[in-house]
Design a protein around this motif. Sequence first.
Motif, mmCIF file in Angstrom:
data_model
loop_
_atom_site.group_PDB
_atom_site.id
_atom_site.type_symbol
_atom_site.label_atom_id
_atom_site.label_comp_id
_atom_site.label_asym_id
_atom_site.label_seq_id
_atom_site.Cartn_x
_atom_site.Cartn_y
_atom_site.Cartn_z
ATOM 1 N N TYR A 232 -12.886 -21.523 -24.156
ATOM 2 C CA TYR A 232 -12.228 -21.057 -25.293
ATOM 3 C C TYR A 232 -10.498 -21.102 -25.290
ATOM 4 O O TYR A 232 -9.880 -21.262 -25.966
ATOM 5 C CB TYR A 232 -12.604 -19.484 -25.851
ATOM 6 N N LYS A 233 -10.094 -20.820 -23.936
ATOM 7 C CA LYS A 233 -8.758 -20.806 -23.623
ATOM 8 C C LYS A 233 -8.182 -22.301 -23.864
ATOM 9 O O LYS A 233 -7.305 -22.452 -24.239
ATOM 10 C CB LYS A 233 -8.441 -20.394 -22.390
ATOM 11 N N ASN A 234 -8.816 -23.202 -23.398
ATOM 12 C CA ASN A 234 -8.557 -24.601 -23.496
ATOM 13 C C ASN A 234 -8.289 -25.090 -24.898
ATOM 14 O O ASN A 234 -7.732 -25.919 -25.285
ATOM 15 C CB ASN A 234 -9.510 -25.707 -22.662
ATOM 16 N N CYS A 235 -9.435 -24.551 -25.776
ATOM 17 C CA CYS A 235 -9.603 -25.086 -27.123
ATOM 18 C C CYS A 235 -8.336 -24.168 -27.779
ATOM 19 O O CYS A 235 -7.663 -25.112 -28.504
ATOM 20 C CB CYS A 235 -10.991 -24.618 -27.825
ATOM 21 N N LEU A 236 -7.814 -23.154 -27.664
ATOM 22 C CA LEU A 236 -6.920 -22.666 -28.163
ATOM 23 C C LEU A 236 -5.604 -23.453 -27.751
ATOM 24 O O LEU A 236 -4.717 -23.609 -28.614
ATOM 25 C CB LEU A 236 -6.500 -21.035 -27.772
ATOM 26 N N GLU A 237 -5.343 -23.672 -26.524
ATOM 27 C CA GLU A 237 -4.206 -24.366 -25.979
ATOM 28 C C GLU A 237 -4.105 -25.845 -26.529
ATOM 29 O O GLU A 237 -3.051 -26.206 -27.201
ATOM 30 C CB GLU A 237 -4.383 -24.770 -24.634
#
Length: 72
Positions: free
Chosen positions: A62-67
């Motif tokens: 999820y963090k990578n997607c937000l980034e």
Amino acid sequence: LTQVETALKITERTMHYFVDPASWDGYPKHLMSWCAWHLGDKKTAQELALEALELEPDNIHYKNCLEKFIRD
């Protein structure tokens, strides 16, 4: 997006075998964020990705997607 939005309106968690526990974590918001992204709504994609990450702060995906949504 409508089907996921409808699913998110369910506020009572039942303990039936046919209820997927992932329905109560960040996955629905994550799914909606990708839908918004592919529809070209970057702002909504970012907002929903952040909401998913708030529900699961340790989720690296999820963090990578937000980034990605912020970067691209």
